[in-house]
Every structure is written in structure tokens, then in C-alpha cells.
Design a protein around this motif. Structure first.
Motif, PDB file in Angstrom:
ATOM      1  N   UNK A 123      -3.132   9.570 -62.706  1.00  0.00           N
ATOM      2  CA  UNK A 123      -2.553  10.952 -62.902  1.00  0.00           C
ATOM      3  C   UNK A 123      -2.544  11.458 -61.461  1.00  0.00           C
ATOM      4  N   UNK A 124      -1.650  12.275 -61.082  1.00  0.00           N
ATOM      5  CA  UNK A 124      -1.406  13.057 -60.035  1.00  0.00           C
ATOM      6  C   UNK A 124      -0.876  14.118 -60.224  1.00  0.00           C
ATOM      7  N   UNK A 125      -0.626  14.937 -59.249  1.00  0.00           N
ATOM      8  CA  UNK A 125       0.146  16.293 -59.300  1.00  0.00           C
ATOM      9  C   UNK A 125       1.588  16.268 -59.655  1.00  0.00           C
ATOM     10  N   UNK A 126       2.035  15.068 -59.320  1.00  0.00           N
ATOM     11  CA  UNK A 126       3.317  14.502 -59.633  1.00  0.00           C
ATOM     12  C   UNK A 126       3.498  14.003 -60.818  1.00  0.00           C
ATOM     13  N   UNK A 127       2.623  13.949 -61.833  1.00  0.00           N
ATOM     14  CA  UNK A 127       2.564  13.238 -63.172  1.00  0.00           C
ATOM     15  C   UNK A 127       1.825  12.201 -63.384  1.00  0.00           C
ATOM     16  N   UNK A 128       1.907  11.596 -64.650  1.00  0.00           N
ATOM     17  CA  UNK A 128       1.246  10.259 -64.950  1.00  0.00           C
ATOM     18  C   UNK A 128       2.024   8.922 -64.523  1.00  0.00           C
ATOM     19  N   UNK A 129       1.426   8.088 -64.025  1.00  0.00           N
ATOM     20  CA  UNK A 129       2.071   6.786 -63.559  1.00  0.00           C
ATOM     21  C   UNK A 129       1.464   5.616 -63.955  1.00  0.00           C
ATOM     22  N   UNK A 130       2.118   4.603 -64.083  1.00  0.00           N
ATOM     23  CA  UNK A 130       1.662   3.158 -64.337  1.00  0.00           C
ATOM     24  C   UNK A 130       1.247   2.681 -62.711  1.00  0.00           C
ATOM     25  N   UNK A 131       0.602   1.551 -62.782  1.00  0.00           N
ATOM     26  CA  UNK A 131       0.068   1.142 -61.418  1.00  0.00           C
ATOM     27  C   UNK A 131       1.220   0.512 -60.750  1.00  0.00           C
ATOM     28  N   UNK A 132       2.446   0.212 -61.235  1.00  0.00           N
ATOM     29  CA  UNK A 132       3.469  -0.324 -60.631  1.00  0.00           C
ATOM     30  C   UNK A 132       4.438   0.757 -60.001  1.00  0.00           C
ATOM     31  N   UNK A 133       4.062   2.049 -60.296  1.00  0.00           N
ATOM     32  CA  UNK A 133       4.909   3.278 -59.640  1.00  0.00           C
ATOM     33  C   UNK A 133       5.622   3.848 -60.652  1.00  0.00           C
ATOM     34  N   UNK A 134       6.072   3.238 -61.787  1.00  0.00           N
ATOM     35  CA  UNK A 134       6.776   3.879 -62.920  1.00  0.00           C
ATOM     36  C   UNK A 134       6.148   4.982 -63.506  1.00  0.00           C
ATOM     37  N   UNK A 135       6.936   5.991 -63.718  1.00  0.00           N
ATOM     38  CA  UNK A 135       6.165   7.195 -64.184  1.00  0.00           C
ATOM     39  C   UNK A 135       6.216   7.113 -65.622  1.00  0.00           C
ATOM     40  N   UNK A 136       5.135   7.638 -66.274  1.00  0.00           N
ATOM     41  CA  UNK A 136       5.127   7.642 -67.622  1.00  0.00           C
ATOM     42  C   UNK A 136       5.483   8.918 -68.462  1.00  0.00           C
ATOM     43  N   UNK A 137       6.415   8.578 -69.539  1.00  0.00           N
ATOM     44  CA  UNK A 137       6.845   9.783 -70.326  1.00  0.00           C
ATOM     45  C   UNK A 137       5.879  10.131 -71.299  1.00  0.00           C
ATOM     46  N   UNK A 138       5.831  11.463 -71.485  1.00  0.00           N
ATOM     47  CA  UNK A 138       4.927  12.162 -72.485  1.00  0.00           C
ATOM     48  C   UNK A 138       5.728  13.103 -73.320  1.00  0.00           C
ATOM     49  N   UNK A 139       5.050  13.204 -74.573  1.00  0.00           N
ATOM     50  CA  UNK A 139       5.765  13.967 -75.542  1.00  0.00           C
ATOM     51  C   UNK A 139       4.855  15.240 -76.141  1.00  0.00           C
ATOM     52  N   UNK A 140       5.275  16.100 -76.746  1.00  0.00           N
ATOM     53  CA  UNK A 140       4.661  17.384 -77.461  1.00  0.00           C
ATOM     54  C   UNK A 140       5.321  17.687 -78.818  1.00  0.00           C
ATOM     55  N   UNK A 141       4.302  17.789 -79.462  1.00  0.00           N
ATOM     56  CA  UNK A 141       4.541  18.146 -81.142  1.00  0.00           C
ATOM     57  C   UNK A 141       5.167  19.401 -81.280  1.00  0.00           C
ATOM     58  N   UNK A 142       6.107  19.504 -82.000  1.00  0.00           N
ATOM     59  CA  UNK A 142       6.970  20.775 -82.163  1.00  0.00           C
ATOM     60  C   UNK A 142       5.800  21.867 -82.817  1.00  0.00           C
ATOM     61  N   UNK A 143       5.244  21.232 -83.863  1.00  0.00           N
ATOM     62  CA  UNK A 143       4.394  22.698 -84.339  1.00  0.00           C
ATOM     63  C   UNK A 143       2.991  22.856 -83.625  1.00  0.00           C
ATOM     64  N   UNK A 144       3.062  22.463 -82.503  1.00  0.00           N
ATOM     65  CA  UNK A 144       1.638  22.626 -81.605  1.00  0.00           C
ATOM     66  C   UNK A 144       2.245  23.673 -80.632  1.00  0.00           C
ATOM     67  N   UNK A 145       1.647  24.759 -80.195  1.00  0.00           N
ATOM     68  CA  UNK A 145       1.829  25.647 -79.349  1.00  0.00           C
ATOM     69  C   UNK A 145       1.071  25.246 -78.018  1.00  0.00           C
ATOM     70  N   UNK A 146       1.876  24.895 -76.892  1.00  0.00           N
ATOM     71  CA  UNK A 146       1.201  24.490 -75.599  1.00  0.00           C
ATOM     72  C   UNK A 146       1.393  25.417 -74.839  1.00  0.00           C
TER      73      UNK A 146
END
Length: 300
Positions: A123-146
Motif C-alpha cells: 500500500x502507498x499514497x498512490x493506491x494498492x499494488x502487487x509486487x510486480x507494479x500492477x495496481x490492485x482494484x478495490x470494491x465498495x458495497x452499495x449498502x455500506x456508507x463509506x
């Protein structure tokens, strides 16, 4: 006559008889040793033959568990060609796990024949990454208030193709979702809502953000990028196969997915879309898209 008497004396002589018994006993021991050695050697050879014969079968069973698991879990993720390494001890098999970004495969990691574990990410200020440099997608549930949502796509570069994960503001049936996207953008993967009411209530406090390895969904395209005629039906078949192949904790997770799907018709609460930076800008105009997460990329 004397010779006959000497022979008789030799036969009934105690010392000579003892020697004969000793010789016979020694010979018998030697024969038993040879027989036992031959049995042990034959057994070892037989075990080696059986091991070499059964190892490919066992590896195939293990690789099938991993491969079918990824047909249910993992956003826009596919398992590639397996490389088997049979040995007398410590046999193994490895395969690449990749994504399709606008039809182009992007390798994420290498998976082993007995490894379904969720990855560790950086994890960094630019997001979540794999060790090969590819960025990791993330998801948020619609019924949860973030606390915070993001639909910013200004960082996308024109000479690059991207994968983006969309979290919706409400659920759709797969059929309803077909008409919601621009013609130039078609989801390659659909996030399914497999959470019950109690699960959603429990999430309100923690506000969990799900990574691409944790989510359950339907691939709308196969490993080569060709579209399925009936993605939902194909997913249901994959789920049944995965349950039959897996054991232990993985099987329990898959059974929970099946119970959720059987409880009600599949509801889609997110998706993965791939394309050029210019095409993806259209996603910001979709009112039902609550959050956009940039994932893997490849230069065009």
C-alpha cells in the motif's frame, strides 16, 4: 569293510553332525537374506513406478482445485497454462495468473498447485499494488456508507489501456445492466452480491474495502477474451465444478456462495471494464457508479 565303518563313524560322529547342521543353517540364512533383499528391492521399484504413475494424476487434481477456484473468486482473473514438475519427493506445478485488459493478457503473479491464499499487497499514497507494479482494484458495497468515494480518472494516460473496477450505488440483475453502459464499453466481469442482511449490517461499522482477490463474480468473457453467450449459466456451472473439486476451507467458502446464489437471483453490485483512457472517461457520467478503482494497465 574298514571304509564302511569309517563312513558310519563319520555319520554318527557328533562333531561332524554339528558342522553339517551349521553349514545348512548358514546356507538357509544366506538364502533368506537374498530373498528378503530381492523382496525389498522389488517393493521399492514397485513403489517408484506407482509414484511416477500417480504423480501426474495427483498434480492434475490439485491444479483443477486452484483453477476452478479462480473461476468463482477473483475479479477479471484467469489461470494460464500449468507447468508440472514431477519428482519422487516434492512434486510441484505452477501457472501464471493474468488479467485481460482490452483483450491483452497482463500477468499478475504465479500460483502453485496447492495455493489459493489471498496475496499480500503493498500500500502507498498512490493506491494498492502487487509486487510486480500492477495496481490492485478495490470494491465498495452499495449498502455500506463509506467516508470517501473516488471517480477521478485524470491520471489515465492516452497511450495506455486500463482495467477499472466499478462499485455501484445499487444492485442490478445481469439483464438490467446490459443497457446501462455506452456501446464502446462492455463489462468483462460482474461483481455478485453474496452478502446476507446480517453481513451487510456488520460491515457498516468497519466499512471494508474488498480487493480483487476476495470478490465473487461472473466473467462475461473466456480466457481468450471471447464473449460467453450466457455468462450467468456458465458461472453456475463453474461454481458446481469448483465445489466438487475443492476441499476444506475453500469448499466452505464456495458452498456459502452457492447458498447465497440459490437464496435469490444473482444481483450485480459492481463490474470490471477495460479500455482506453479516452473511452473510460465516459464512466464518470454514469450516475449509478459510486466509486471507480484503477487496476492493471498495459501500454497500447
Amino acid at each position: 569293510m574298514k571304509n564302511s565303518e569309517n563312513d558310519l563313524d563319520a555319520i554318527f560322529n557328533h562333531d561332524d553332525s554339528t558342522n553339517l547342521f551349521k553349514q545348512a543353517k548358514r546356507k538357509n540364512i544366506q538364502q533368506n537374506v537374498v530373498i528378503n533383499l530381492m523382496l525389498v528391492l522389488s517393493t521399492v521399484v514397485l513403489l517408484v513406478i506407482i509414484k511416477w504413475w500417480i504423480t501426474p494424476y495427483l498434480l492434475t487434481q490439485d491444479t483443477a482445485k486452484v483453477e476452478t477456484y479462480y473461476t468463482v473468486f477473483g475479479a477479471n482473473m484467469y489461470v494460464g497454462q500449468w507447468q508440472e514438475h514431477p519428482k519422487l519427493l516434492g512434486s510441484s506445478a505452477t501457472a501464471p495468473v493474468y488479467k485481460l485488459v482490452d483483450g491483452i493478457p497482463v500477468e499478475l503473479k504465479t500460483v502453485q498447485h496447492k495455493n489459493n491464499t489471498v496475496d499480500a499487497f503493498v500500500s502507498s499514497d498512490h493506491g494498492v499494488f502487487r509486487t510486480n507494479g500492477q495496481k490492485v482494484t478495490t470494491f465498495m458495497h452499495p449498502n455500506v456508507v463509506y467516508k470517501e468515494y473516488n471517480k477521478d480518472l485524470t491520471s489515465l494516460q492516452e497511450d495506455t489501456l486500463y482495467e477499472v473496477a466499478l462499485s455501484f450505488s445499487r444492485s442490478f440483475t445481469p439483464e438490467e445492466l446490459e443497457s446501462q453502459f455506452p456501446e464502446s464499453l462492455t463489462p468483462s466481469w460482474l461483481w455478485l452480491d453474496v452478502f446476507d442482511e446480517n453481513g451487510v449490517k456488520a460491515m457498516q461499522k468497519e466499512q471494508p474495502i474488498f480487493t480483487e482477490d476476495e470478490v465473487v463474480g461472473i466473467s462475461t468473457v473466456d480466457q481468450s477474451g471471447a464473449r460467453f453467450e450466457n455468462p450467468v449459466e456458465h458461472f453456475q456451472e463453474d461454481l458446481k465444478l469448483s465445489i466438487s473439486k475443492n476441499r476444506g476451507t475453500d469448499k466452505e467458502k464456495l458452498m456459502q456462495v452457492k447458498e447465497a446464489i440459490d437464496r435469490e437471483s444473482p444481483e450485480v453490485i459492481g463490474a470490471v471494464v477495460t479500455g482506453s483512457a479516452n473511452d473510460l472517461q465516459q464512466l464518470k457520467q454514469l450516475a449509478f457508479v459510486k466509486n471507480i478503482s484503477i487496476g492493471a494497465s498495459v501500454h497500447n
